[in-house]
Design a protein around this motif. Structure first.
Motif, PDB file in Angstrom:
ATOM      1  N   PRO A  78     108.649 -34.159  82.063  1.00  0.00           N
ATOM      2  CA  PRO A  78     109.116 -35.621  81.567  1.00  0.00           C
ATOM      3  C   PRO A  78     109.774 -36.145  82.930  1.00  0.00           C
ATOM      4  O   PRO A  78     110.594 -37.115  82.807  1.00  0.00           O
ATOM      5  CB  PRO A  78     109.864 -35.716  80.376  1.00  0.00           C
ATOM      6  CG  PRO A  78     110.616 -34.053  80.740  1.00  0.00           C
ATOM      7  CD  PRO A  78     109.427 -33.159  81.352  1.00  0.00           C
ATOM      8  N   PHE A  79     109.725 -35.687  84.121  1.00  0.00           N
ATOM      9  CA  PHE A  79     110.095 -36.065  85.289  1.00  0.00           C
ATOM     10  C   PHE A  79     111.441 -36.272  85.526  1.00  0.00           C
ATOM     11  O   PHE A  79     112.019 -37.204  86.153  1.00  0.00           O
ATOM     12  CB  PHE A  79     109.490 -37.803  85.797  1.00  0.00           C
ATOM     13  CG  PHE A  79     107.834 -37.684  85.458  1.00  0.00           C
ATOM     14  CD1 PHE A  79     106.966 -36.986  86.341  1.00  0.00           C
ATOM     15  CD2 PHE A  79     107.467 -38.587  84.128  1.00  0.00           C
ATOM     16  CE1 PHE A  79     105.580 -37.338  85.960  1.00  0.00           C
ATOM     17  CE2 PHE A  79     106.052 -38.587  83.965  1.00  0.00           C
ATOM     18  CZ  PHE A  79     105.111 -37.931  84.776  1.00  0.00           C
ATOM     19  N   PRO A  80     112.391 -35.514  84.885  1.00  0.00           N
ATOM     20  CA  PRO A  80     113.852 -35.408  85.331  1.00  0.00           C
ATOM     21  C   PRO A  80     114.181 -35.323  86.651  1.00  0.00           C
ATOM     22  O   PRO A  80     113.774 -34.539  87.274  1.00  0.00           O
ATOM     23  CB  PRO A  80     114.457 -34.467  84.160  1.00  0.00           C
ATOM     24  CG  PRO A  80     113.556 -33.418  84.091  1.00  0.00           C
ATOM     25  CD  PRO A  80     111.944 -34.189  84.379  1.00  0.00           C
ATOM     26  N   PRO A  81     115.080 -36.045  87.343  1.00  0.00           N
ATOM     27  CA  PRO A  81     115.531 -35.825  88.562  1.00  0.00           C
ATOM     28  C   PRO A  81     116.595 -34.892  88.644  1.00  0.00           C
ATOM     29  O   PRO A  81     117.136 -34.225  87.662  1.00  0.00           O
ATOM     30  CB  PRO A  81     115.941 -37.048  89.064  1.00  0.00           C
ATOM     31  CG  PRO A  81     116.759 -37.885  87.797  1.00  0.00           C
ATOM     32  CD  PRO A  81     115.675 -37.320  86.826  1.00  0.00           C
ATOM     33  N   ALA A  82     116.921 -34.131  89.771  1.00  0.00           N
ATOM     34  CA  ALA A  82     118.119 -33.085  89.877  1.00  0.00           C
ATOM     35  C   ALA A  82     119.356 -33.817  89.275  1.00  0.00           C
ATOM     36  O   ALA A  82     120.168 -33.220  88.788  1.00  0.00           O
ATOM     37  CB  ALA A  82     118.037 -32.526  91.179  1.00  0.00           C
ATOM     38  N   LEU A  83     119.542 -34.961  89.935  1.00  0.00           N
ATOM     39  CA  LEU A  83     120.634 -35.913  89.492  1.00  0.00           C
ATOM     40  C   LEU A  83     120.527 -37.191  89.883  1.00  0.00           C
ATOM     41  O   LEU A  83     119.480 -37.631  90.513  1.00  0.00           O
ATOM     42  CB  LEU A  83     122.035 -35.237  90.312  1.00  0.00           C
ATOM     43  CG  LEU A  83     122.190 -35.862  91.684  1.00  0.00           C
ATOM     44  CD1 LEU A  83     123.761 -35.814  92.231  1.00  0.00           C
ATOM     45  CD2 LEU A  83     121.251 -35.697  92.759  1.00  0.00           C
ATOM     46  N   HIS A  84     121.256 -38.266  89.079  1.00  0.00           N
ATOM     47  CA  HIS A  84     120.970 -39.489  89.188  1.00  0.00           C
ATOM     48  C   HIS A  84     122.352 -39.899  89.985  1.00  0.00           C
ATOM     49  O   HIS A  84     122.103 -40.987  90.952  1.00  0.00           O
ATOM     50  CB  HIS A  84     121.312 -40.381  88.019  1.00  0.00           C
ATOM     51  CG  HIS A  84     120.235 -39.959  86.978  1.00  0.00           C
ATOM     52  ND1 HIS A  84     119.124 -40.527  86.687  1.00  0.00           N
ATOM     53  CD2 HIS A  84     120.353 -38.818  85.873  1.00  0.00           C
ATOM     54  CE1 HIS A  84     118.457 -40.192  86.108  1.00  0.00           C
ATOM     55  NE2 HIS A  84     119.091 -39.233  85.217  1.00  0.00           N
ATOM     56  N   ARG A 144     122.914 -46.189  86.151  1.00  0.00           N
ATOM     57  CA  ARG A 144     122.940 -45.540  84.802  1.00  0.00           C
ATOM     58  C   ARG A 144     122.678 -46.583  83.750  1.00  0.00           C
ATOM     59  O   ARG A 144     122.079 -46.082  82.609  1.00  0.00           O
ATOM     60  CB  ARG A 144     124.316 -44.851  84.553  1.00  0.00           C
ATOM     61  CG  ARG A 144     124.488 -43.456  85.629  1.00  0.00           C
ATOM     62  CD  ARG A 144     123.456 -42.754  85.604  1.00  0.00           C
ATOM     63  NE  ARG A 144     123.110 -41.763  84.371  1.00  0.00           N
ATOM     64  CZ  ARG A 144     122.118 -41.549  83.750  1.00  0.00           C
ATOM     65  NH1 ARG A 144     120.893 -42.166  84.058  1.00  0.00           N
ATOM     66  NH2 ARG A 144     122.255 -40.836  82.597  1.00  0.00           N
ATOM     67  N   ALA A 153     114.891 -31.725  78.838  1.00  0.00           N
ATOM     68  CA  ALA A 153     114.477 -33.103  79.144  1.00  0.00           C
ATOM     69  C   ALA A 153     113.262 -33.437  78.338  1.00  0.00           C
ATOM     70  O   ALA A 153     112.091 -32.663  78.136  1.00  0.00           O
ATOM     71  CB  ALA A 153     114.233 -33.518  80.616  1.00  0.00           C
ATOM     72  N   THR A 154     113.092 -34.846  77.788  1.00  0.00           N
ATOM     73  CA  THR A 154     111.720 -35.219  77.202  1.00  0.00           C
ATOM     74  C   THR A 154     111.479 -36.654  77.691  1.00  0.00           C
ATOM     75  O   THR A 154     112.175 -37.242  78.440  1.00  0.00           O
ATOM     76  CB  THR A 154     111.994 -35.506  75.696  1.00  0.00           C
ATOM     77  OG1 THR A 154     112.813 -36.325  75.454  1.00  0.00           O
ATOM     78  CG2 THR A 154     112.202 -34.171  74.983  1.00  0.00           C
ATOM     79  N   LEU A 155     110.014 -36.958  77.522  1.00  0.00           N
ATOM     80  CA  LEU A 155     109.942 -38.617  78.002  1.00  0.00           C
ATOM     81  C   LEU A 155     110.614 -39.525  77.513  1.00  0.00           C
ATOM     82  O   LEU A 155     110.945 -40.567  78.270  1.00  0.00           O
ATOM     83  CB  LEU A 155     108.168 -38.598  77.872  1.00  0.00           C
ATOM     84  CG  LEU A 155     107.319 -37.936  78.694  1.00  0.00           C
ATOM     85  CD1 LEU A 155     105.816 -38.502  78.116  1.00  0.00           C
ATOM     86  CD2 LEU A 155     107.509 -38.639  80.326  1.00  0.00           C
ATOM     87  N   THR A 159     114.994 -38.602  79.799  1.00  0.00           N
ATOM     88  CA  THR A 159     114.699 -38.143  81.256  1.00  0.00           C
ATOM     89  C   THR A 159     115.881 -38.195  82.054  1.00  0.00           C
ATOM     90  O   THR A 159     115.874 -37.793  83.012  1.00  0.00           O
ATOM     91  CB  THR A 159     113.534 -38.910  81.990  1.00  0.00           C
ATOM     92  OG1 THR A 159     114.266 -40.282  82.205  1.00  0.00           O
ATOM     93  CG2 THR A 159     112.205 -39.093  81.240  1.00  0.00           C
ATOM     94  N   THR A 160     116.947 -37.864  81.294  1.00  0.00           N
ATOM     95  CA  THR A 160     118.361 -37.745  81.969  1.00  0.00           C
ATOM     96  C   THR A 160     118.395 -36.546  83.126  1.00  0.00           C
ATOM     97  O   THR A 160     117.706 -35.628  82.696  1.00  0.00           O
ATOM     98  CB  THR A 160     119.413 -37.552  80.991  1.00  0.00           C
ATOM     99  OG1 THR A 160     119.472 -38.588  80.168  1.00  0.00           O
ATOM    100  CG2 THR A 160     120.580 -37.340  81.685  1.00  0.00           C
ATOM    101  N   GLY A 161     118.581 -36.706  84.238  1.00  0.00           N
ATOM    102  CA  GLY A 161     118.741 -35.870  85.369  1.00  0.00           C
ATOM    103  C   GLY A 161     119.566 -34.407  84.880  1.00  0.00           C
ATOM    104  O   GLY A 161     120.394 -34.539  84.179  1.00  0.00           O
ATOM    105  N   ASP A 162     119.237 -33.404  85.378  1.00  0.00           N
ATOM    106  CA  ASP A 162     119.873 -32.161  85.091  1.00  0.00           C
ATOM    107  C   ASP A 162     121.404 -32.279  85.279  1.00  0.00           C
ATOM    108  O   ASP A 162     121.980 -31.659  84.515  1.00  0.00           O
ATOM    109  CB  ASP A 162     119.245 -31.082  85.931  1.00  0.00           C
ATOM    110  CG  ASP A 162     117.946 -30.474  85.491  1.00  0.00           C
ATOM    111  OD1 ASP A 162     117.004 -31.562  85.057  1.00  0.00           O
ATOM    112  OD2 ASP A 162     117.379 -29.507  85.807  1.00  0.00           O
ATOM    113  N   GLU A 164     123.450 -34.630  85.283  1.00  0.00           N
ATOM    114  CA  GLU A 164     124.194 -35.519  84.181  1.00  0.00           C
ATOM    115  C   GLU A 164     124.163 -34.803  82.900  1.00  0.00           C
ATOM    116  O   GLU A 164     125.111 -34.803  82.048  1.00  0.00           O
ATOM    117  CB  GLU A 164     123.286 -36.895  84.159  1.00  0.00           C
ATOM    118  CG  GLU A 164     124.074 -37.952  85.174  1.00  0.00           C
ATOM    119  CD  GLU A 164     123.336 -37.569  86.670  1.00  0.00           C
ATOM    120  OE1 GLU A 164     122.451 -36.747  86.615  1.00  0.00           O
ATOM    121  OE2 GLU A 164     124.009 -38.043  87.688  1.00  0.00           O
TER     122      GLU A 164
END
Lengths: 650, 650
Positions: free
Chosen positions: A321-327, A607, B143-145, B148-151, B153
């Motif tokens: 689901p494309f989560p980034p490492a951090l926002h 956010r 995380a899911t679609l 998609t919150t980043g790791d 956070e």
């Protein structure tokens, strides 16, 4: 050494390729393939302006096995040049180097003739100046045998007394230079303080100015803005190709490169970091300062660029689901990233919104502040990847769509980047179907001057020509060219039906510049993705009409809003309310450089903006298909009344 | 290759030197010069235990031009060994390498037979455990679609919810490993958090234990204490020679080395940093963990050591008015110092008091807490540099004095470091003037065993023998040996008058071990400096009597308090109140590692202790001269009544 009489030669980053006969020099090959190389000394191997890097190895995707050994041996005068420039390992001088085998040649920015037009110039914006780094000057009491207090304690006491700053720490590397700076300045020193928290640099004596760099890392172009921090003044701007283009043209191909090559991330990170160091050196030189005088740095880029310049493995933003490492916005020591500015300086990497809505979009956000506005605004950032933000102070949503590089001139037969010789504006007479066009670097239009020296069509020209072909009736609403039209410019070409935009004798490439059915399909895919995205986002917010459309991205400034709306890049809107804001991402980086409050704002709104993944919408495919029509299969464009057939406007 | 039949050979760090005939192997030369080298395979060139490093270059101070070329060529079996150990460039195997020219040979710690006795063992102290680094375990929602919150956070939200920690940041390098750790642990991770502020490491799954290292960098000996942080348990201790000994034996010679050699600081910093990395590896191996499992590190050392391990140029602490670069405790990323532990970990360098009262003394301070006591306490830290703290909770002052390395066995003809074979305790019968002594590594005393295998005298032995020679009437109060005494052990030697402590047949070196007039002078200078310092400090505080004397420093534990007072190392005090506390500096480092409140305490009291520069006192020379007498020229020692002539006690 190859035995063939012809060799495959590929120039990067332009991607120009062709077969060249054995023994030709690189500079001649470059001319043959339309790659323009600098040359000042005229082939004497002394000026070094024509230096190119030879890529060694097997490049499967490009279908070439390139080697330094496929060239003539280094001769004496060339050797002399490189002895003085030992940093240029792997380079050759094009003017004297002959090709005797297949080679992949990288033309560095400085060797390119007719550099790409800096389409990422800074916009003139009013910015409140409240920088993260400030200079403070203090005079210390010298140490004596009666008072042997250490230098750091002496300095903090003076800073507290004279400037009221408390609780400071000092960067480790800055600490190492403290005692010599204090003595060189005869107990008078200036310190650069970051966020009123940490001394990041110490200088002997009084130093009033401090410098910061804002950088926008685009998938294709990287732009840097050097500012004086206390005044906010912009001192220098420069741009360069993103050196990662050798690893893939778009975001997905770079993520794939990282995932499929063991040292893929390292290679791409090395490429961008050394590119950024070069860029920092260039702007510093323009401003007459040293690179190590730069004490602050902000950086934006889309999420993939962000992860790669941060050296974060981009695997997970490349698959659902494309989560980034951090926002969150992130402060990191420049030295930890390998950036060679003031050794104690921080880099502030602006936050990202989601997997496909990056820090560049956050830059647009803090530059345009839709979160402070009432009217419903659509912000379109058009690059290799398209990013969309929609909403107002009530709610903001964002999305992204894969437009592909069509608007950057790629995947278009005669497409090219915005550089001298590119057709940038096009009009077609609806009666005669004859075009007139304008070329970058020439004042006149093509109906005033015969020899235009045109070489290809850049993004804004592509939008124009497609919109105009539709209005002039050269193609149907669905994009199919009208083969039945009997016109000297309409013909069956090698790759199918095509329209001749420029005859060979108007060009510098000795052949007709055309727009073909395949080019139109590429544009339809790109604009269809963008339009469908905007429409689905409007539905998500439950709105029918846009109050305002902002074209962001360097390229946005060159688009004619009317032509873009005619071809259906976005839904209908009052044309007076459609305008470009230049490189808002870069402006955002500059705003964050000069004002720490905007960094907080960036973190907050990055956010709050809700990311919507459009491809999971049930009818995305249907919406996309309808949006491929000109301007759209069903939607009406009342604001285009008089410009397009009435059936499309009411 | 030299043509001489004899070659100068110097072994470091012992400093043993002599002329060796051409063709002798290094191992044989080492035996000839009393340097003991490990050897397991018996000269087969397979075990590598006897490896030594050959120093290349001209060493002016040592008067030698050493070269790898002054040795026999590498032979086949030796080559095989080094092919497997490519990191050992510049090394040779002693057992098969012949000497054909002058050479300076460095014997690495691991090649030394009879390693120096770890005189820096940790003391058993009760320490309240409140470490700077704590582990927290959390389970994240994948995380899911839809989310998609980043790791990062996701992690901070979980840490706040489950452990109530807010406002965390993450180390840049730790961030780079975040996503893979999260996925490897199937969304369950443990983080190491520093000071409740920053995530410095991320591990997949549940990890309960975390590890920290406390290090005491002495001028001569470096000791490391590996602890488990949540329990405070000491897991492993190890020590090594300070590898900087090759650059100078004492603090001043190292400062001079940095000032007179262009890359002097860099070389000494490199030496200690790679030594510390080795030490960290050794204690980690002992405890069965990896070096990169270490997530916290505290370090103490005198001011010169502090500056050199911090890589701060020590010029200004080497000349008046001796201000240090900083006093305060300093947190620095281990990676910035070149320390190869957990990449995100911090090193906490404990504060220093003044130019000559360093972080080691601060270690003693927080271990002994004189600032919480009523009785007037003198803390003596005896190393190559002597450090003194005097006072109680009302006021504390500190000072330092250059004792020189006499107590470490240097500048004493038969002096040696505390290692097997060293005479460590001595008694002399006042009637017969016959000695009995004890040797490190043997249970019996010399009157019970003939073959003692003694090799020299270490610091505690030197103090004993000098005190006993005075008590036995072998010398006068002013230190002059009584030449007029007719005794078989009193004789005129090569270097003047001497007393034979051990006959050749009791030793392993085949010659008599003696104590001469010059040795006594060296001891007088050392003890005189210490005593004069203590006395001037007492005058400064206006006190007449000491309530308590604490012998700190690794070496302090081995001193017989009575003998030390007899020879006048410090002023009179109730002998029941004179005791050693072991390596209090190292204990202080360990206390600071395990309890972050003690770091604050260290910072507070390091600045409250007032440093007094004794050499600027008008009568320092006079005081120093008087203190060179045994036990003192004028001062009385009532607590020694019955042990020394009555004229000295009342």
């Amino acid at each position: 050494m190859s035995e063939k009489n012809e060799h495959l030669v590929i120039f990067q980053p332009s991607g120009s390729r062709g077969h060249i006969e054995d023994g030709m020099t690189i500079v001649d090959a470059s001319r043959r393939l339309g790659v323009e190389l600098e040359s000042v000394c005229g082939g004497q191997a002394t000026c070094g302006k024509c230096k190119v890097r030879i890529e060694d190895g097997v490049f499967e995707k490009l279908g070439i096995e390139s080697s330094m050994d496929h060239l003539s041996p280094i001769e004496e005068r060339e050797k002399k040049f490189f002895e003085k420039h030992t940093e240029l390992e792997g380079y050759r001088l094009s003017c004297v180097t002959e090709i005797h085998g297949d080679v992949l040649i990288f033309v560095p920015e400085e060797s390119r003739k007719g550099k790409q037009v800096v389409r990422k110039a800074a916009t003139d914006r009013k910015i409140d100046v409240n920088p993260a780094v400030r200079n403070y000057y203090v005079e210390l009491t010298p140490a004596t045998l009666e008072d042997t207090t250490g230098d750091w304690e002496r300095l903090t006491e003076a800073l507290e007394q004279e400037h009221g700053i408390k609780g400071l720490s000092i960067d480790y590397v800055a600490l190492l230079s403290l005692q010599s700076a204090v003595r060189k300045g005869d107990w008078k020193v200036t310190v650069s303080v970051w966020m009123d928290k940490e001394v990041v640099a110490v200088y002997p004596g009084l130093v009033e100015k401090s410098y910061g760099l804002a950088v926008d890392v685009g998938t294709t172009t990287v732009a840097g803005y050097l500012c004086e921090l206390s005044s906010g003044k912009l001192l220098a701007t420069d741009s360069m190709m993103n050196p990662q283009v050798t690893f893939g043209e778009d975001v997905m191909s770079r993520i794939t490169y990282a995932m499929t090559n063991e040292d893929g991330l390292k290679r791409m990170n090395d490429a961008i970091i050394s590119g950024l160091n070069r860029l920092a050196g260039q702007v510093a030189a323009q401003a007459g300062i040293k690179r190590r005088d730069i004490v602050d740095w902000t950086i934006v880029g889309n999420t993939a660029m962000h992860h790669i310049y941060m050296n974060i493995y981009p695997e997970y933003i490349g698959k659902a689901p494309f989560p980034p490492a951090l926002h969150a916005g992130f402060d990191v020591k420049a030295r930890d990233m390998g950036l060679k500015i003031s050794p104690g300086a921080y880099v502030h990497a602006l936050p990202i919104e989601a997997g496909f809505v990056g820090a560049d979009n956050v830059g647009v956000l803090i530059a345009e502040e839709p979160y402070n506005r009432d009217d419903l605004m659509l912000i379109i950032d058009i690059g290799t990847n398209g990013e969309l933000v929609l909403g107002n102070k009530e709610k903001l949503i964002s999305s992204s769509c894969a437009t592909g590089p069509a608007f950057e001139g790629a995947h278009i037969k005669h497409g090219m980047r915005a550089a001298p010789g590119a057709i940038e504006k096009v009009e077609i007479d609806p009666e005669t179907k004859e075009p007139r066009y304008k070329v970058i670097g020439k004042e006149q239009w093509s109906d005033e001057l015969k020899e235009m020296g045109s070489r290809g069509i850049c993004g804004s020209g592509i939008i124009d020509v497609v919109a105009q072909m539709y209005v002039a009736g050269l193609m149907l609403k669905n994009g199919r060219m009208k083969k039945e039209l009997d016109h000297p410019r309409m013909r069956e070409g090698e790759d199918g039906w095509e329209y001749v935009l420029a005859w060979a004798d108007e060009t510098s490439i000795g052949q007709d510049i055309t727009v073909g059915q395949q080019d139109i399909r590429a544009v339809q895919l790109a604009k269809g993705a963008m339009y469908a995205g905007a429409k689905l986002m409007m539905r998500r917010l439950g709105i029918e009409r846009l109050d305002r459309v902002i074209l962001a991205g360097a390229f946005g400034s060159y688009i004619d809003p009317k032509q873009a709306m005619i071809m259906g890049l976005f839904p209908d809107c009052d044309l007076k309310k459609v305008y470009a804001v230049g490189n808002a991402a870069g402006d955002g980086a500059r705003i964050a450089l000069l004002n720490v409050d905007k960094r907080k704002e960036a973190n907050k709104y990055a956010r709050q903006v809700e990311y919507v993944e459009l491809t999971v919408e049930g009818d995305f495919e249907k919406q996309f298909a309808q949006a491929m029509y000109f301007p759209h299969m069903r939607d009406k464009f009342p604001h285009l009344k008089g410009f397009i057939p009435d059936s499309d406007t009411e």
